[in-house]
Write a protein that holds these residues in place. Sequence first.
Motif, PDB file in Angstrom:
ATOM      1  N   ALA A  78       0.818  -1.218   0.000  1.00 27.39           N
ATOM      2  CA  ALA A  78       0.000   0.000   0.000  1.00 27.39           C
ATOM      3  C   ALA A  78       0.847   1.263   0.000  1.00 27.39           C
ATOM      4  CB  ALA A  78      -0.936  -0.002   1.205  1.00 27.39           C
ATOM      5  N   GLY A  79       2.174   1.109   0.071  1.00 31.42           N
ATOM      6  CA  GLY A  79       3.064   2.267   0.016  1.00 31.42           C
ATOM      7  C   GLY A  79       3.629   2.709   1.337  1.00 31.42           C
ATOM      8  N   VAL A  80       3.413   1.898   2.398  1.00 33.26           N
ATOM      9  CA  VAL A  80       3.903   2.257   3.729  1.00 33.26           C
ATOM     10  C   VAL A  80       5.358   1.842   3.873  1.00 33.26           C
ATOM     11  CG1 VAL A  80       3.601   1.882   6.211  1.00 33.26           C
ATOM     12  CG2 VAL A  80       1.598   2.050   4.712  1.00 33.26           C
ATOM     13  N   THR A  81       6.185   2.719   4.404  1.00 29.41           N
ATOM     14  CA  THR A  81       7.612   2.463   4.618  1.00 29.41           C
ATOM     15  C   THR A  81       7.834   1.829   5.982  1.00 29.41           C
ATOM     16  OG1 THR A  81       8.296   4.328   3.231  1.00 29.41           O
ATOM     17  CG2 THR A  81       9.884   3.550   4.879  1.00 29.41           C
ATOM     18  N   ALA A  82       8.628   0.773   6.022  1.00 34.94           N
ATOM     19  CA  ALA A  82       8.977   0.149   7.297  1.00 34.94           C
ATOM     20  C   ALA A  82      10.016   0.997   8.013  1.00 34.94           C
ATOM     21  CB  ALA A  82       9.512  -1.268   7.062  1.00 34.94           C
ATOM     22  N   GLY A  83       9.779   1.272   9.289  1.00 32.55           N
ATOM     23  CA  GLY A  83      10.630   2.190  10.048  1.00 32.55           C
ATOM     24  C   GLY A  83      11.601   1.524  10.990  1.00 32.55           C
ATOM     25  N   ALA A  84      12.105   0.339  10.617  1.00 30.09           N
ATOM     26  CA  ALA A  84      13.101  -0.355  11.434  1.00 30.09           C
ATOM     27  C   ALA A  84      12.647  -0.433  12.891  1.00 30.09           C
ATOM     28  CB  ALA A  84      14.472   0.318  11.291  1.00 30.09           C
ATOM     29  N   ASP A  85      13.534  -0.098  13.823  1.00 27.28           N
ATOM     30  CA  ASP A  85      13.166  -0.146  15.250  1.00 27.28           C
ATOM     31  C   ASP A  85      13.123   1.248  15.852  1.00 27.28           C
ATOM     32  OD1 ASP A  85      15.886   0.318  15.162  1.00 27.28           O
ATOM     33  OD2 ASP A  85      16.367  -0.962  16.864  1.00 27.28           O
ATOM     34  N   LEU A  86      12.727   2.216  15.058  1.00 26.01           N
ATOM     35  CA  LEU A  86      12.599   3.591  15.545  1.00 26.01           C
ATOM     36  C   LEU A  86      11.579   3.673  16.672  1.00 26.01           C
ATOM     37  CD1 LEU A  86      12.419   5.473  12.125  1.00 26.01           C
ATOM     38  CD2 LEU A  86      14.260   5.705  13.794  1.00 26.01           C
ATOM     39  N   THR A  87      11.876   4.491  17.671  1.00 24.14           N
ATOM     40  CA  THR A  87      10.871   4.829  18.673  1.00 24.14           C
ATOM     41  C   THR A  87       9.868   5.785  18.034  1.00 24.14           C
ATOM     42  OG1 THR A  87      12.067   6.774  19.463  1.00 24.14           O
ATOM     43  CG2 THR A  87      12.591   4.653  20.519  1.00 24.14           C
ATOM     44  N   ILE A  88       8.722   5.966  18.657  1.00 22.75           N
ATOM     45  CA  ILE A  88       7.743   6.905  18.127  1.00 22.75           C
ATOM     46  C   ILE A  88       8.314   8.324  18.116  1.00 22.75           C
ATOM     47  CG2 ILE A  88       6.620   7.118  20.397  1.00 22.75           C
ATOM     48  CD1 ILE A  88       5.004   7.527  16.894  1.00 22.75           C
ATOM     49  N   GLU A  89       9.069   8.672  19.158  1.00 19.20           N
ATOM     50  CA  GLU A  89       9.654  10.020  19.235  1.00 19.20           C
ATOM     51  C   GLU A  89      10.669  10.239  18.113  1.00 19.20           C
ATOM     52  OE1 GLU A  89       8.512   8.773  23.445  1.00 19.20           O
ATOM     53  OE2 GLU A  89       9.582   7.844  21.767  1.00 19.20           O
ATOM     54  N   ALA A  90      11.537   9.238  17.885  1.00 18.50           N
ATOM     55  CA  ALA A  90      12.557   9.372  16.848  1.00 18.50           C
ATOM     56  C   ALA A  90      11.940   9.339  15.456  1.00 18.50           C
ATOM     57  CB  ALA A  90      13.602   8.268  16.993  1.00 18.50           C
ATOM     58  N   ALA A  91      10.888   8.537  15.264  1.00 19.17           N
ATOM     59  CA  ALA A  91      10.241   8.477  13.958  1.00 19.17           C
ATOM     60  C   ALA A  91       9.635   9.825  13.593  1.00 19.17           C
ATOM     61  CB  ALA A  91       9.161   7.390  13.963  1.00 19.17           C
ATOM     62  N   ILE A  92       8.945  10.453  14.540  1.00 14.89           N
ATOM     63  CA  ILE A  92       8.352  11.767  14.289  1.00 14.89           C
ATOM     64  C   ILE A  92       9.435  12.812  14.065  1.00 14.89           C
ATOM     65  CG2 ILE A  92       7.051  13.641  15.391  1.00 14.89           C
ATOM     66  CD1 ILE A  92       5.296  11.468  16.666  1.00 14.89           C
ATOM     67  N   ALA A  93      10.490  12.758  14.875  1.00 12.89           N
ATOM     68  CA  ALA A  93      11.583  13.726  14.737  1.00 12.89           C
ATOM     69  C   ALA A  93      12.280  13.583  13.389  1.00 12.89           C
ATOM     70  CB  ALA A  93      12.586  13.529  15.872  1.00 12.89           C
ATOM     71  N   LYS A  94      12.567  12.357  13.001  1.00 14.33           N
ATOM     72  CA  LYS A  94      13.297  12.119  11.749  1.00 14.33           C
ATOM     73  C   LYS A  94      12.461  12.504  10.536  1.00 14.33           C
ATOM     74  CE  LYS A  94      16.098   8.487   9.572  1.00 14.33           C
ATOM     75  NZ  LYS A  94      16.570   7.085   9.725  1.00 14.33           N
ATOM     76  N   LEU A  95      11.193  12.117  10.534  1.00 11.82           N
ATOM     77  CA  LEU A  95      10.304  12.489   9.429  1.00 11.82           C
ATOM     78  C   LEU A  95      10.192  14.008   9.305  1.00 11.82           C
ATOM     79  CD1 LEU A  95       7.166  10.150   9.322  1.00 11.82           C
ATOM     80  CD2 LEU A  95       8.568  10.874   7.394  1.00 11.82           C
ATOM     81  N   GLY A  96       9.986  14.673  10.434  1.00 13.22           N
ATOM     82  CA  GLY A  96       9.873  16.127  10.402  1.00 13.22           C
ATOM     83  C   GLY A  96      11.144  16.788   9.907  1.00 13.22           C
ATOM     84  N   TYR A  97      12.281  16.275  10.363  1.00  8.92           N
ATOM     85  CA  TYR A  97      13.573  16.832   9.958  1.00  8.92           C
ATOM     86  C   TYR A  97      13.776  16.691   8.448  1.00  8.92           C
ATOM     87  CZ  TYR A  97      18.643  17.358   9.552  1.00  8.92           C
ATOM     88  OH  TYR A  97      19.902  17.761   9.182  1.00  8.92           O
ATOM     89  N   LEU A  98      13.520  15.507   7.914  1.00 11.58           N
ATOM     90  CA  LEU A  98      13.726  15.269   6.489  1.00 11.58           C
ATOM     91  C   LEU A  98      12.751  16.078   5.639  1.00 11.58           C
ATOM     92  CD1 LEU A  98      14.333  11.400   6.533  1.00 11.58           C
ATOM     93  CD2 LEU A  98      16.046  13.205   6.239  1.00 11.58           C
ATOM     94  N   LEU A  99      11.504  16.162   6.070  1.00  4.01           N
ATOM     95  CA  LEU A  99      10.528  16.959   5.332  1.00  4.01           C
ATOM     96  C   LEU A  99      10.890  18.437   5.335  1.00  4.01           C
ATOM     97  CD1 LEU A  99       7.296  15.183   6.559  1.00  4.01           C
ATOM     98  CD2 LEU A  99       7.978  15.412   4.163  1.00  4.01           C
ATOM     99  N   ASP A 100      11.317  18.941   6.489  1.00  2.00           N
ATOM    100  CA  ASP A 100      11.672  20.359   6.587  1.00  2.00           C
ATOM    101  C   ASP A 100      12.844  20.718   5.692  1.00  2.00           C
ATOM    102  OD1 ASP A 100       9.644  20.851   8.340  1.00  2.00           O
ATOM    103  OD2 ASP A 100      10.900  21.049  10.121  1.00  2.00           O
ATOM    104  N   ARG A 101      13.657  19.741   5.382  1.00  3.20           N
ATOM    105  CA  ARG A 101      14.820  19.990   4.530  1.00  3.20           C
ATOM    106  C   ARG A 101      14.585  19.645   3.068  1.00  3.20           C
ATOM    107  NH1 ARG A 101      15.882  20.768   9.160  1.00  3.20           N
ATOM    108  NH2 ARG A 101      17.720  21.847   9.938  1.00  3.20           N
ATOM    109  N   GLY A 102      13.349  19.372   2.734  1.00  2.67           N
ATOM    110  CA  GLY A 102      12.980  19.269   1.329  1.00  2.67           C
ATOM    111  C   GLY A 102      13.239  17.942   0.663  1.00  2.67           C
ATOM    112  N   PHE A 103      13.427  16.875   1.424  1.00  2.00           N
ATOM    113  CA  PHE A 103      13.662  15.578   0.802  1.00  2.00           C
ATOM    114  C   PHE A 103      12.378  15.057   0.168  1.00  2.00           C
ATOM    115  CE2 PHE A 103      17.335  15.815   3.548  1.00  2.00           C
ATOM    116  CZ  PHE A 103      18.334  15.236   2.764  1.00  2.00           C
TER     117      PHE A 103
END
Length: 339
Positions: free
Chosen positions: A290-315
């Motif tokens: 369905a297009g969902v990316t597997a997030g390894a063993d990220l914590t919920i806090e790190a997953a939100i932080a990493k996604l936000g960081y990458l999006l804010d930088r235009g990836f």
Amino acid sequence: MRNTPPELPTILIFATGGTIGMHDTGNGLEPDPGFLEILEERADRIASRYGYRARVNQLQPAIDSANADEETAPKIARALRARVGAMRASAVVVTHGTDTLAFTASRLAFELSGLGVPVVVTGSQFAHGVRPTDAFDNLQLAIRAVTQASPTAPVSVAFGGAILPAVRVTKSDAEALKAFRAERELGSNPLGLPGTPSEQALVRPAHARVLSVRFTPALAARDLLALASGEPAAMVLECYGSGNAPMTKPGMKDALKSISERMPVVAITQCANGSVDTDRYAVGRQLAAAGVTAGADLTIEAAIAKLGYLLDRGFSPTDIARLMPTNLIGECGATATQP
């Protein structure tokens, strides 16, 4: 001729608000207007034991950490970068409310990687103005930690007698002095943060909103669609076990596919330990299809932080799908598997 003693290196103490800066007024805990002066006196006394001096700055306006939003951690990071440069600070201690401390610390780990000085986040379960309090024990732990850390050390959390990696920490107890844990080990051999694809992304007027939803037996496809209708920039799914979701529920596959076409969607596990493996079960394969990316063993806090960081930088969504399960700064201890 009298010799002037050399100036001591500076620890920047950056107060953002939270319980640590409160006192009991008789009508409940409220921010203590005299806290900054008390903090500076106590911090400077502790820092002097290690051959440092302390200088206190404050986030303007200070916040109750329960009111933190997607702008809060990036704002703190910008302030710290500016102040470290202006003050030539050798280390940073951030005081923060415990409710969202793990979320802020995780985002700071990405934002401040490469800052060149150690950063430790702390706070307290009990206000400095009540007795007993853990405020100054945690402050001393944080100051000692930054004086002993290398300039390239990753952002950490000092709390309840422990030094924990920011990208692994989560709040696990609402009352105990040992309020935080990091059960998952820091990922080894990190690749480092990728270069920003667009310099324009660094001056975005707003930061990406990343929302999360936890699968439970009652959750329906319409619930996911309702959450997506609020137009977040990305979504984190807290899945069962190794990355399972109720894919046979009416409309679930189509809902996830529709949402994944509009924004990055990342799956993590609800479990305290372990990693997402969407290849293990048929329902996991359907989730990935369905297009969902597997997030390894990220914590919920790190997953939100990493996604936000990458999006804010235009990836791009393609880059984000590649980078989310990749260990960049220690946030992933295992590699996600996708068909």
